[in-house]
Design a protein around this motif. Structure first.
Motif, mmCIF file in Angstrom:
data_model
loop_
_atom_site.group_PDB
_atom_site.id
_atom_site.type_symbol
_atom_site.label_atom_id
_atom_site.label_comp_id
_atom_site.label_asym_id
_atom_site.label_seq_id
_atom_site.Cartn_x
_atom_site.Cartn_y
_atom_site.Cartn_z
ATOM 1 N N ILE A 363 1.107 -1.313 -0.513
ATOM 2 C CA ILE A 363 -0.471 -0.048 0.084
ATOM 3 C C ILE A 363 0.786 1.553 -0.122
ATOM 4 C CG2 ILE A 363 -1.526 1.795 1.158
ATOM 5 C CD1 ILE A 363 -2.645 -1.238 2.470
ATOM 6 N N VAL A 364 0.828 2.091 -1.323
ATOM 7 C CA VAL A 364 1.588 3.478 -0.824
ATOM 8 C C VAL A 364 0.672 4.704 -1.072
ATOM 9 C CG1 VAL A 364 3.180 2.553 -1.924
ATOM 10 C CG2 VAL A 364 1.359 2.928 -3.555
ATOM 11 N N ALA A 365 0.559 5.710 -0.977
ATOM 12 C CA ALA A 365 0.790 7.123 -1.489
ATOM 13 C C ALA A 365 1.159 8.009 -1.600
ATOM 14 C CB ALA A 365 -0.360 7.326 0.138
ATOM 15 N N VAL A 366 0.843 8.832 -2.582
ATOM 16 C CA VAL A 366 1.623 9.216 -3.560
ATOM 17 C C VAL A 366 0.472 10.752 -4.286
ATOM 18 C CG1 VAL A 366 3.445 8.193 -4.457
ATOM 19 C CG2 VAL A 366 0.836 8.184 -5.415
ATOM 20 N N LYS A 367 1.042 11.682 -4.294
ATOM 21 C CA LYS A 367 0.738 12.649 -4.884
ATOM 22 C C LYS A 367 0.964 13.290 -6.003
ATOM 23 C CE LYS A 367 2.078 15.654 -1.333
ATOM 24 N NZ LYS A 367 1.978 16.316 0.120
ATOM 25 N N GLY A 368 0.605 14.465 -6.830
ATOM 26 C CA GLY A 368 0.398 14.876 -8.299
ATOM 27 C C GLY A 368 0.093 15.462 -8.217
ATOM 28 N N ASN A 369 0.481 16.192 -9.751
ATOM 29 C CA ASN A 369 -0.052 16.963 -10.233
ATOM 30 C C ASN A 369 -0.844 15.772 -12.092
ATOM 31 O OD1 ASN A 369 -0.639 19.412 -9.484
ATOM 32 N ND2 ASN A 369 1.335 20.509 -10.418
ATOM 33 N N ILE A 370 -2.293 16.116 -12.130
ATOM 34 C CA ILE A 370 -2.796 15.302 -12.932
ATOM 35 C C ILE A 370 -1.854 16.109 -14.751
ATOM 36 C CG2 ILE A 370 -4.479 13.919 -14.430
ATOM 37 C CD1 ILE A 370 -6.279 15.022 -11.584
ATOM 38 N N GLU A 371 -1.334 15.008 -15.145
ATOM 39 C CA GLU A 371 -1.006 15.382 -16.166
ATOM 40 C C GLU A 371 -1.971 14.522 -17.992
ATOM 41 O OE1 GLU A 371 2.804 13.833 -17.169
ATOM 42 O OE2 GLU A 371 3.526 16.029 -16.175
ATOM 43 N N GLU A 372 -2.757 13.598 -17.458
ATOM 44 C CA GLU A 372 -3.498 12.618 -18.197
ATOM 45 C C GLU A 372 -4.337 12.076 -17.624
ATOM 46 O OE1 GLU A 372 -2.235 10.177 -20.763
ATOM 47 O OE2 GLU A 372 0.334 10.561 -21.436
ATOM 48 N N VAL A 373 -6.111 12.063 -18.343
ATOM 49 C CA VAL A 373 -7.293 11.353 -17.730
ATOM 50 C C VAL A 373 -7.939 10.920 -19.405
ATOM 51 C CG1 VAL A 373 -9.122 11.705 -16.737
ATOM 52 C CG2 VAL A 373 -8.023 13.149 -16.256
ATOM 53 N N ASP A 374 -7.910 9.625 -18.719
ATOM 54 C CA ASP A 374 -8.575 8.740 -19.793
ATOM 55 C C ASP A 374 -9.630 7.459 -19.078
ATOM 56 O OD1 ASP A 374 -6.875 9.456 -22.585
ATOM 57 O OD2 ASP A 374 -5.499 8.338 -21.143
ATOM 58 N N ARG A 375 -10.852 7.222 -20.034
ATOM 59 C CA ARG A 375 -12.501 6.500 -19.150
ATOM 60 C C ARG A 375 -11.421 5.206 -20.581
ATOM 61 N NH1 ARG A 375 -16.684 8.019 -16.860
ATOM 62 N NH2 ARG A 375 -16.942 5.886 -16.836
ATOM 63 N N ILE A 376 -10.965 3.929 -19.818
ATOM 64 C CA ILE A 376 -11.402 2.960 -20.490
ATOM 65 C C ILE A 376 -12.174 1.624 -19.905
ATOM 66 C CG2 ILE A 376 -9.725 1.084 -20.242
ATOM 67 C CD1 ILE A 376 -7.161 2.835 -19.738
ATOM 68 N N GLY A 377 -13.693 1.788 -20.644
ATOM 69 C CA GLY A 377 -14.185 1.726 -20.735
ATOM 70 C C GLY A 377 -15.122 2.125 -19.762
ATOM 71 N N SER A 378 -15.538 1.179 -18.456
ATOM 72 C CA SER A 378 -16.004 2.025 -17.459
ATOM 73 C C SER A 378 -15.678 2.474 -16.094
ATOM 74 C CB SER A 378 -16.879 1.156 -16.671
ATOM 75 O OG SER A 378 -16.789 -0.137 -16.225
ATOM 76 N N ASN A 379 -13.977 1.996 -16.046
ATOM 77 C CA ASN A 379 -13.053 2.861 -15.584
ATOM 78 C C ASN A 379 -12.346 4.149 -15.540
ATOM 79 O OD1 ASN A 379 -13.070 -0.346 -14.222
ATOM 80 N ND2 ASN A 379 -12.172 -0.385 -16.341
ATOM 81 N N LEU A 380 -10.997 4.433 -14.960
ATOM 82 C CA LEU A 380 -10.036 6.102 -15.172
ATOM 83 C C LEU A 380 -9.208 6.115 -15.073
ATOM 84 C CD1 LEU A 380 -10.992 8.824 -15.721
ATOM 85 C CD2 LEU A 380 -11.201 9.241 -13.363
ATOM 86 N N LYS A 381 -8.712 6.037 -15.974
ATOM 87 C CA LYS A 381 -6.913 5.956 -15.170
ATOM 88 C C LYS A 381 -6.573 7.754 -15.476
ATOM 89 C CE LYS A 381 -2.852 4.761 -17.877
ATOM 90 N NZ LYS A 381 -2.407 3.206 -19.107
ATOM 91 N N LEU A 382 -5.273 7.601 -14.794
ATOM 92 C CA LEU A 382 -4.793 8.943 -14.317
ATOM 93 C C LEU A 382 -3.598 8.488 -14.241
ATOM 94 C CD1 LEU A 382 -6.317 10.238 -11.511
ATOM 95 C CD2 LEU A 382 -7.101 10.629 -13.660
ATOM 96 N N VAL A 383 -2.734 9.875 -15.387
ATOM 97 C CA VAL A 383 -1.238 9.840 -15.412
ATOM 98 C C VAL A 383 -0.832 11.058 -14.361
ATOM 99 C CG1 VAL A 383 1.000 9.920 -16.365
ATOM 100 C CG2 VAL A 383 -0.862 8.507 -17.556
#
Length: 990
Positions: A363-383
């Motif tokens: 288990i990890v915790a990270v933080k950052g600024n969002i560079e990409e937002v993509d919908r993959i089917g009903s899921n969400l992917k952030l970079v």
């Protein structure tokens, strides 16, 4: 005469005078007799039974409205409870073999029925004396006194048999299950539980009618003993319906005994708890595999997402002590249903750059600024990026559903986010999987820039920092590519870089010798696993001519200036020839180019030199490192000048005809000096409604590339409006306009094909890229395009989407809202609000199975109207406009979306026929038929057949070894289960 002497004698002479009678008392006697008679009639009426009828004889029979009758039959539904204005109502359905009818019971009779335990359940044989209510499309009955309901037999047992699983053959039997509750839903019909018996998952319904005057405390993880009736939900899915709460037994999960991790596998089948820290988390067949350890022993627990979601990743790190409870499986793994952090250890935020493969599962915790937002089917992917590196964040659909609308709205590029979850490896890259909605905190603003102090080292110091994250400084010497990875040589050291990071290096601006800083993990004294690169002082390269690039420059960064002599597409890759020097553009870069040069363009290109077939070529890896250089402006000329000119010409011409030559259009024109034919992009062409063939054009023509690079209309001649039946092949290449009614609509890949008729004869209309144009059968269209030939018949090609106008039919008043039960008698267009149950294909058409509270049916529907199953699949609530005359759906609006479930390939079975699903797997076999493509895919859980009609597949091609993601519906062919996609955008080839 007066007095008695004057009275007339009413008897014969000689008879004795009779005593006078008082007849006034007779009226009281008559009243008494009348009352007694009415009472006798009332008693007789009450003791008389109402007639026994068949449902088929009274259903829809207006003569029976308000009639009191008796019905014999079997209860076939779970009693439905309604509470309106504090008044209780119960409805159940009786089937007598000739039909079904609802029996309603209203308060206070309903209250008495519940308190006395006289509520009928499925399988009960009853006789009900009811009063009928006959409506236009619906007949129901009302029970008016409790003695009017008699149980001929009840489906019940004091000691029902204990079963481990259910099947349809158990319908209307009384059984019991015992197991752990793995899912709990408070639905309209009551409490719906999923019980894991150890062998299978069994659905148990505690009807709301039992909960009206009783409280039942139950939750996920509890052990339950549940007896009841086996009822087929929707006629196919068996579930247990509890009819007596006194037989129900619930043991809270908190009471499970704690067993040491090392001893737990010795108790298969036992409900127990273990305590330990988290050694790892992975995803396995719809559940999460949680590995616990006490320091010396390890135990795997299979945890549903709903249970794992109770572990807040920000508050409980892998070092926390957690308690997991559930049933011990025969395979030595715990089937968990309860999870609690008993000694939580807060998770510390880590820089992305320090995350490594050996941390996978933690288990990890990270933080950052969002560079990409993509919908993959009903899921969400952030970079996200925190300055030390970039990291993928995967948010499954179930987690996404837990996020508030405010949080979702703030998941935008440029804004900050805090993420908690477990580390996973996907396609060779680390990503954080967010398994709970509590694992995402949208900050609503960018994170402030933070300087993360890392050691800044040179090539000679790397050996002292092996295994650490550093800032490696040096000067660029060259670039190579091997085994899917780019290697930048800096001061003799190779630094691997992901392509995304390498985009920060533009070889037109920073060439060999430029000082750079690479942030990465030191893997050795001559290798750095880089995460990103910063060019400190760009040193621009000296541009070379194409013939100045030699094999001795292999690996060097170069910039080349010259004129494009050829451009070719090689299966998605581009090959550009500048002079005689080939330039290779990989598919990933080609897809991102904002400018693709054409033959004859003067360009400047930057890349690295590679040797291909013993000859040098330049590899373009950054889409920004190709520029078009401005040549001198066009000069005024004529068509005859095209034969000898080498520079662009400005021509005034008359447009003669148009044709298609993939991917461009061929324009033929003339002026007084002659005629010519050149290529033009579709974006340059005018709207044929306003300016068609015969118009005067002002064009810029490039004689070297044979292309029109600019076009304006100086005198517009609108395309002539012709009768549909008068258009023939003699008009081929000419633009025309038509007005007519659409008689058929078909989607072919991303294109649209219509048949239009204005009464003079049909004409086919093809609209490239028009799949999203909203047009349906029966509408009137006004459109323009050019005439082409298809299968020896004329066809109009509408190459400009703005050249089609759809006229909506004039309204005839508000469309009537009907129920499914009323649909058979409805006329015209009607609206229905229904639940989508399934999809099938019969006799060349698609049919949707739908239902509402009044019944179910199938409706014919055009494939183009079906919603995207990744967003709204079966189970969704839809508002459908249906044309009863045509017998087909006109439009569909999604009221409440239920995305299609994502399943493993091996989990798709014939039980899911008609259901929409999403699957992903590797292509094991490809078979191409005349009208279809059939794939066999496998994600490791079992093979699955994917059947793709060619009308859906479009231009897609498939080969073994590809990974495909498919959304479609489950079908069956000769006993084999298949998934059939019905939208081209639901086929993803990776």
């Amino acid at each position: 005469m007066s007095g008695k002497k004057g009275e007339k004698k009413l008897y014969y002479h000689g008879l004795k005078e009779q005593k006078k009678l008082d007849v006034s008392r007779l009226k009281y006697l008559s009243i008494l007799l009348s009352v007694i008679g009415v009472a006798v009639l009332l008693v007789a009426a009450q003791s008389a039974q109402a007639p026994l009828v068949r449902v088929s004889d009274v259903y829809g029979n207006y003569l029976m409205n308000y009639a009191v009758v008796r019905i014999n039959g079997t209860v076939v539904t779970v009693p439905y409870v309604s509470q309106t204005g504090g008044k209780l109502g119960i409805t159940f359905t009786v089937d007598d073999g000739t039909g079904q009818i609802d029996v309603r019971v209203y308060s206070p009779l309903a209250d008495e029925m519940i308190r006395k335990g006289l509520v009928p359940f499925p399988g009960d044989e009853v006789t009900a004396e009811v009063q009928l209510r006959v409506r236009e499309t619906y007949t129901y009955s009302m029970l008016q006194y409790l003695d009017g309901l008699h149980f001929r037999s009840k489906l019940y047992s004091e000691k029902p048999p204990l079963v481990k699983s259910l099947n349809a053959n158990m319908s209307n039997t009384y059984v019991a299950v015992e197991g752990i509750i793995t899912d709990f839903s408070n639905v309209s019909s009551g409490y719906l539980l999923t019980v894991d018996t150890g062998d299978s998952l069994v659905s148990v319904l505690v009807p709301r009618v039992l909960l009206v005057f009783n409280n039942l405390s139950v939750k996920v993880g509890d052990t339950i003993y549940a007896p009841g009736i086996v009822y087929l939900y929707k006629g196919t899915s068996p579930e247990i319906v509890v009819r007596n709460l006194t037989q129900l037994a619930v043991t809270p999960i908190e009471e499970a005994p704690v067993v040491p991790i090392g001893e737990a596998p010795n108790y298969p089948g036992m409900v127990l708890a273990v305590e330990g820290s988290i050694a790892g988390i992975t995803y396995e067949n719809g559940r999460y595999a949680l590995t616990l350890t006490d320091g010396g022993n390890y135990l795997d627990a299979l945890v549903p997402r709903e249970v794992l979601a109770n572990l807040n990743p920000f508050n409980a790190s892998s070092e926390s002590t957690v308690r997991v409870a559930g049933r011990m499986g025969d395979d030595g793994r715990l089937v968990a249903a309860y999870l609690e952090a008993v000694k939580p250890v807060k998770t510390e935020f880590k820089p992305i750059g320090v995350l490594t493969l050996d941390m996978r599962g933690s288990i990890v915790a990270v933080k950052g600024n969002i560079e990409e937002v993509d919908r993959i089917g009903s899921n969400l992917k952030l970079v996200i990026d925190d300055g030390t590196g970039r990291l993928d964040v995967f948010v499954p659909s179930a987690t996404l559903a837990e996020l508030s609308n405010e949080t979702k709205a703030q998941l935008k590029v440029g804004l900050g986010v805090e993420v908690g979850g477990y580390l996973e490896l996907y396609r060779g890259k680390l990503e954080v999987v967010v398994y709970t909605g509590e694992g995402i905190r949208a900050l609503g603003e960018p994170l402030p820039p933070e300087e993360i102090e890392l050691p800044k080292v040179t090539a000679g110091q790397l050996a002292d920092y092996e295994g650490q994250l550093v800032d490696f400084a040096g000067s660029i010497e060259g670039l190579t590519y091997a085994n899917g990875t780019y290697y930048l040589t800096v001061d003799g050291v190779k630094a691997s870089l992901p392509r995304e990071a390498l985009l920060n290096l533009n070889p037109l601006e920073a060439g060999t010798g430029s000082p750079v800083v690479i942030r990465g993990l030191v893997a050795g004294d001559n290798l750095v696993k880089g995460e990103n690169i910063t060019v400190e002082v760009p040193i621009a390269p000296i541009p070379l001519k194409p013939d100045e690039v030699t094999v001795d420059m292999e690996g060097q960064l170069v910039a080349v200036v010259g004129k494009v002599t050829d451009v070719a597409n090689l299966s998605g890759n581009l090959k550009i020839v500048v002079g005689n020097l080939p330039v290779f553009v990989p598919r990933s870069t080609a897809n991102e180019l904002t400018y693709v040069p054409a033959k004859g363009d003067l360009v400047q290109i930057g890349g690295y030199v590679e040797i291909y077939r013993d000859e040098p070529e330049v590899v373009l890896f950054n889409p920004a490192s190709i520029e078009k250089l401005e040549a001198s402006g066009p000069t005024e000329g004529t068509v005859s000048d095209l034969k000898t000119a080498t520079e662009p010409l400005l021509l005034t011409v008359t447009w003669d005809s148009i044709a298609y030559q993939k991917p461009d259009y061929v324009i033929t024109f003339h002026d007084p000096t002659g005629s010519a034919t050149l290529l033009a992009e579709r974006s340059l062409l005018p709207n044929p409604l306003n300016a068609g063939t015969g118009s005067t054009l002002r064009v810029i023509a490039d004689p070297l590339s044979g292309r029109i690079t600019g076009l304006n209309v100086t005198r517009a001649k609108p395309s002539p409006i012709l009768r549909t039946g008068s258009i023939g092949l003699s008009m081929k290449g000419k633009t025309v306009a038509i007005n007519g009614t659409v008689s058929s609509v078909a989607i072919i890949g991303s294109n649209l094909k219509l048949t239009v008729d204005d009464g003079s004869g049909e004409i086919a209309v093809f609209i490239p890229g028009g799949a999203n144009v909203s047009v349906s059968k029966g509408q009137t269209v006004h459109l323009a395009g050019y005439v082409d030939e298809y299968r020896d018949e004329p066809e109009i090609i509408v190459y400009d989407l703005s050249a089609i106008e759809v006229e909506r039919p004039s309204g005839t008043g508000e469309i009537e809202e009907v129920t499914v039960a009323e649909l058979s008698k409805a006329t015209g267009r009607v609206n229905l609000t229904v639940t989508w149950d399934g999809l099938g294909y019969e006799n060349g058409a698609y049919y949707m199975a739908i239902h509402d509270s009044t019944g179910s049916t199938k409706l014919k529907v055009a494939r183009t109207l079906l919603p995207d199953p990744r967003e709204a699949g079966t189970g969704s609530t839809l508002r459908i406009t249906y044309d009863t005359s045509a017998g087909e759906v006109v439009s569909i609006t999604v009221v409440e979306a239920v995305p299609a479930e994502e399943l493993r390939t091996g989990d798709v079975t014939l039980d899911l026929l008609g259901t929409t699903v999403v699957v992903e797997g590797t292509v094991k076999d490809v078979y191409t038929g005349s009208t279809f493509v059939k794939l066999t895919i496998d994600d490791g859980s079992g093979e699955l057949v994917i059947f793709i009609p060619k009308s859906v597949a479009g231009d897609l091609s498939f080969t073994e070894g590809q990974t495909v993601r498919i959304a479609g519906y489950v079908a069956e062919y000769k006993g084999t289960v298949e998934v059939i996609p019905y939208r081209g955008d639901c086929i993803e080839v990776r």
